[in-house]
Design an enzyme around this catalytic site. Structure first.
Site, PDB file in Angstrom:
ATOM      1  N   CYS A  42       0.511  -1.225   0.148  1.00 42.65           N
ATOM      2  CA  CYS A  42       0.021   0.376  -0.037  1.00 42.65           C
ATOM      3  C   CYS A  42       1.342   1.556   0.016  1.00 42.65           C
ATOM      4  O   CYS A  42       1.749   0.932   0.698  1.00 42.65           O
ATOM      5  CB  CYS A  42      -0.888   0.306   0.852  1.00 42.65           C
ATOM      6  SG  CYS A  42      -1.993  -0.797   1.149  1.00 42.65           S
TER       7      CYS A  42
ATOM      8  N   HIS B 113      -6.084  -1.283  -2.486  1.00 40.73           N
ATOM      9  CA  HIS B 113      -5.684  -2.092  -2.258  1.00 40.73           C
ATOM     10  C   HIS B 113      -6.740  -3.783  -2.671  1.00 40.73           C
ATOM     11  O   HIS B 113      -6.353  -4.396  -2.381  1.00 40.73           O
ATOM     12  CB  HIS B 113      -5.838  -2.533  -0.967  1.00 40.73           C
ATOM     13  CG  HIS B 113      -4.769  -3.831  -0.004  1.00 40.73           C
ATOM     14  ND1 HIS B 113      -3.839  -3.457   0.535  1.00 40.73           N
ATOM     15  CD2 HIS B 113      -6.016  -4.617   0.402  1.00 40.73           C
ATOM     16  CE1 HIS B 113      -3.652  -5.279   1.215  1.00 40.73           C
ATOM     17  NE2 HIS B 113      -5.011  -5.541   1.265  1.00 40.73           N
TER      18      HIS B 113
ATOM     19  N   HIS C 226      -3.308  -7.425  -2.658  1.00 41.39           N
ATOM     20  CA  HIS C 226      -2.991  -5.950  -2.770  1.00 41.39           C
ATOM     21  C   HIS C 226      -2.162  -6.387  -4.413  1.00 41.39           C
ATOM     22  O   HIS C 226      -0.791  -6.769  -5.339  1.00 41.39           O
ATOM     23  CB  HIS C 226      -2.110  -5.187  -2.327  1.00 41.39           C
ATOM     24  CG  HIS C 226      -1.399  -4.165  -2.806  1.00 41.39           C
ATOM     25  ND1 HIS C 226      -2.189  -2.983  -1.809  1.00 41.39           N
ATOM     26  CD2 HIS C 226      -1.295  -2.857  -4.298  1.00 41.39           C
ATOM     27  CE1 HIS C 226      -1.500  -2.089  -2.441  1.00 41.39           C
ATOM     28  NE2 HIS C 226      -1.629  -1.731  -3.915  1.00 41.39           N
TER      29      HIS C 226
ATOM     30  N   HIS D 232      -0.801  -6.979  -7.908  1.00 37.45           N
ATOM     31  CA  HIS D 232       0.461  -6.443  -7.743  1.00 37.45           C
ATOM     32  C   HIS D 232       1.325  -7.921  -8.467  1.00 37.45           C
ATOM     33  O   HIS D 232       0.370  -9.097  -9.092  1.00 37.45           O
ATOM     34  CB  HIS D 232       1.759  -6.689  -6.772  1.00 37.45           C
ATOM     35  CG  HIS D 232       1.706  -7.624  -6.254  1.00 37.45           C
ATOM     36  ND1 HIS D 232       0.859  -8.168  -5.231  1.00 37.45           N
ATOM     37  CD2 HIS D 232       2.777  -8.731  -5.972  1.00 37.45           C
ATOM     38  CE1 HIS D 232       1.447  -9.240  -5.087  1.00 37.45           C
ATOM     39  NE2 HIS D 232       2.429  -9.178  -5.287  1.00 37.45           N
TER      40      HIS D 232
ATOM     41  N   LYS E  27      -6.443 -28.488  -9.259  1.00 38.05           N
ATOM     42  CA  LYS E  27      -5.895 -29.914  -9.883  1.00 38.05           C
ATOM     43  C   LYS E  27      -4.700 -30.012  -9.718  1.00 38.05           C
ATOM     44  O   LYS E  27      -3.796 -29.336  -9.531  1.00 38.05           O
ATOM     45  CB  LYS E  27      -5.228 -28.843 -11.465  1.00 38.05           C
ATOM     46  CG  LYS E  27      -4.386 -29.617 -12.460  1.00 38.05           C
ATOM     47  CD  LYS E  27      -4.634 -30.818 -12.565  1.00 38.05           C
ATOM     48  CE  LYS E  27      -3.764 -31.350 -13.517  1.00 38.05           C
ATOM     49  NZ  LYS E  27      -4.104 -33.056 -14.292  1.00 38.05           N
TER      50      LYS E  27
HETATM   51 ZN   LIG Z   1      -2.288  -3.068   0.487  1.00 43.05          ZN
END
Ligand SMILES: [Zn+2]
Ligand SMILES: [Zn+2]
Length: 377
Positions: A80, A140, A191, A193, A337
């Site tokens: 963040c 976030h 978050h 990314h 799987k």
């Molecule tokens: Zn975050």
């Protein structure tokens, strides 16, 4: 002459039969049996499709979605804006994307350069490279699937910059950009990314794809990935969505139930050379696929998402075709799987599902994210 004529007639008859049979198969009787081995032309390996074993088709079950909505900012999240990471470094108060060097890199220029020599045939070398993290958004709670198309387009621009900057370094032979999404693939921080591994070696799958493409070109004079797109378009059953310059499909040779490839229609060795319109189309299609994934079971859909781009080791990879692959680990909302005997033990995938059926499920999903629907309703 006569002999030649007879010979070509002989050839002609079975060809006609084949294409007739093909048309009949495509029109499809309801009970298609999927039990065969399919060749994966990019990895150059067989995939066993044994969909006859799973007799119950997916019945439309969804996961009970009662998790708390995520906050937009979390004080102890290391991604963040403005927060301090384990290294002591503080994140910028970023407003769109944010790129930083990974605090726990798997490859780095700080890795030991003097190594102990191993015995016999064993070899080692320094784990040189650069590992980075790219935050998609300061928010976030906003997964890639929920970003606005413009934000995804902007993210593609960041990936382009990173690929160009990292590939320009002598030591870097390949730039692997990937996102691991969801606890099913070991990610606990939601978050949004992705990561970048710029390495002093070319990752195995990329090496395989590059070699397979070069061999195919030498043998046929055609580009391998263009042949894949052509075959997908000719069949049509596994195409999820497409627009002017980009296409998304579950490949004929899919190893995972809901595997999807997203690719520009024109061949680009990396995303760096996509024109602005191509980048916009690609972002729009990526968004469409991600929304369909989440809508499938009305839950954040876990996946491993690598960008497959040409190596940057100085070789000629003009025939390499940049694409994104989605490898979702789930077969059903609560069913992973498992990689077991065939995959780990033998190295070839066994698929219990038919790519044609899974593609149809995804294609049928709405292009409006379910969270947006419930917000408005
Ligand atoms: Zn975050
Ligand atoms: Zn690939």
């Amino acid at each position: 002459m006569k002999g030649n004529f007879g010979f070509s007639l002989c050839l002609f008859a079975p060809l006609r039969e084949n294409s007739l049979a093909k048309t009949q198969r495509r029109k499809g009787n309801a009970k298609t049996m999927y039990w065969e081995e399919r060749w994966h032309p990019l990895r150059e390996e067989w995939v066993i499709v044994a969909a006859h074993r799973q007799n119950r088709p997916w019945s439309g079950e969804t996961i009970e979605h009662n998790e708390e909505p995520l906050p937009e900012y979390v004080a102890d999240c290391y991604l963040c804006p403005g927060n301090v990471r384990v290294s002591g470094a503080r994140n910028d108060n970023y407003t769109s994307t944010f790129v930083f060097d990974n605090d726990h890199p798997c490859v780095g220029f700080d890795a030991p350069q003097t190594l102990q020599e191993p015995p016999g045939i064993y070899r080692n070398r320094p784990a040189t490279g650069i590992a980075r993290v790219v935050c998609y958004s300061p928010n976030h709670s906003l997964a890639l699937a929920e970003l606005e198309p413009e934000a995804i387009e902007n993210l593609l621009g960041v990936w382009q910059e990173q690929y160009l900057a990292l590939s320009a370094l002598d030591e870097i032979k390949h730039v692997l950009i990937f996102e691991n999404k969801g606890e099913a693939v070991g990610v606990s921080n939601p978050h949004p990314h992705c990561q970048i591994y710029a390495t002093n070696f070319v990752f195995k799958t990329i090496e395989n794809e590059a070699r397979a493409g070069q061999r195919h070109f030498a043998e046929t004079g055609r580009l391998l990935f263009q042949d894949v797109i052509r075959a997908e378009k000719e069949d049509g059953r596994r195409i999820i969505c497409e627009n002017e310059s980009a296409i998304a499909f579950t490949p004929y040779f899919a190893r995972y139930a809901y595997e999807v490839f997203v690719a520009p229609k024109a061949t680009h060795a990396s995303l760096a050379t996509l024109a602005d319109e191509e980048r916009r189309d690609f972002a729009a299609l990526l968004k469409q696929v991600l929304v369909k994934f989440d809508n499938l079971w009305q839950m954040p859909f876990p996946y491993v998402m690598p960008l497959h781009q040409a190596p940057t080791d100085g070789g000629d990879y003009s025939g390499f075709h940049f694409h994104i692959e989605f490898h979702p680990p789930l077969r059903r909302p609560n069913l992973l799987k498992y990689l077991a005997g065939p995959e780990i033990g033998g190295g070839n995938f066994l698929s219990d599902t038919a790519p044609e059926e899974k593609a149809a499920e995804l294609r049928a999903q709405s292009d409006v994210h379910y969270k947006q629907v419930s917000n408005h309703g």
